[in-house]
Enzyme design. Structure first.
Site, mmCIF file in Angstrom:
data_model
loop_
_atom_site.group_PDB
_atom_site.id
_atom_site.type_symbol
_atom_site.label_atom_id
_atom_site.label_comp_id
_atom_site.label_asym_id
_atom_site.label_seq_id
_atom_site.Cartn_x
_atom_site.Cartn_y
_atom_site.Cartn_z
ATOM 1 N N LYS A 11 0.423 -1.256 2.972
ATOM 2 C CA LYS A 11 1.505 -0.375 2.537
ATOM 3 C C LYS A 11 2.748 -0.464 3.443
ATOM 4 C CE LYS A 11 -1.604 3.008 0.456
ATOM 5 N NZ LYS A 11 -1.992 4.433 0.476
ATOM 6 N N TYR A 51 0.414 3.524 -9.939
ATOM 7 C CA TYR A 51 -0.236 4.795 -9.591
ATOM 8 C C TYR A 51 -0.261 5.791 -10.757
ATOM 9 C CZ TYR A 51 -0.490 3.337 -4.738
ATOM 10 O OH TYR A 51 -0.801 2.667 -3.576
ATOM 11 N N ASN A 114 -1.151 5.913 5.293
ATOM 12 C CA ASN A 114 -2.473 5.486 5.737
ATOM 13 C C ASN A 114 -2.664 3.971 5.728
ATOM 14 O OD1 ASN A 114 -2.903 4.924 3.020
ATOM 15 N ND2 ASN A 114 -4.116 6.759 2.664
ATOM 16 N N HIS A 117 -4.499 0.265 0.949
ATOM 17 C CA HIS A 117 -5.124 0.729 -0.293
ATOM 18 C C HIS A 117 -6.137 -0.327 -0.685
ATOM 19 C CE1 HIS A 117 -5.593 1.943 -4.527
ATOM 20 N NE2 HIS A 117 -5.521 0.646 -4.778
ATOM 21 N N GLU A 128 -6.171 -3.604 -11.081
ATOM 22 C CA GLU A 128 -5.192 -3.689 -9.992
ATOM 23 C C GLU A 128 -4.819 -5.137 -9.683
ATOM 24 O OE1 GLU A 128 -6.078 0.532 -7.742
ATOM 25 O OE2 GLU A 128 -7.006 -1.266 -6.908
#
Length: 140
Positions: A11, A51, A114, A117, A128
């Site tokens: 990310k 998302y 974080n 993913h 995905e």
């Protein structure tokens, strides 16, 4: 044990801190092999589409803002039980609860930032992976 593929994303919070190589090394050291990888800067439309499952959740807008704030590295990983292995090396979503030695314990800044993913199931991995890669781009 089954060889499978999973989707992995590094990310913007991690790419901004130049952690792409360090995170990829952790994945490879865990026995996963990168069979496709590219650096993208998500558009708002791409982030909202990726998302979409979270569209009704209160954090959706913040998530989209975060994911469009900088470059992201999208990858396809391959290996024995790749989905479970990737989730194990990522660690808990909350870095404060993540196990020592996991990506999130080592690199994440917060629950929202974080660093990574990963797909949570074979069906999700297929969706995905197809969102970001054509079959011809996966060259393991």
């Amino acid at each position: 044990m089954a060889i499978e593929r999973t989707f992995s994303m590094i990310k913007p919070d991690a790419t901004k801190r130049n952690l792409t190589g360090a995170i990829t090394k952790m994945l490879e050291d865990a026995g996963l092999r990168v069979v496709a990888s590219k650096r993208v800067w998500m558009s708002r439309r791409e982030a909202e589409g990726f998302y979409a499952v979270h569209k009704e959740r209160p954090f959706f807008g913040e998530l989209v803002d975060t994911m469009t704030s900088g470059p992201t590295v999208v990858q396809v990983l391959e290996g024995e039980n790749a989905i479970a292995k990737n989730r194990e090396i990522m660690g808990a979503t909350n870095p404060a609860q993540a196990a020592e030695g996991t990506i999130r314990k080592t690199h994440a800044l917060s629950i929202g930032e974080n660093s990574v993913h990963g797909s949570d199931a074979p069906e999700t991995a297929k969706i995905e992976i197809a969102y970001w890669f054509a079959e011809t781009e996966i060259v393991g």
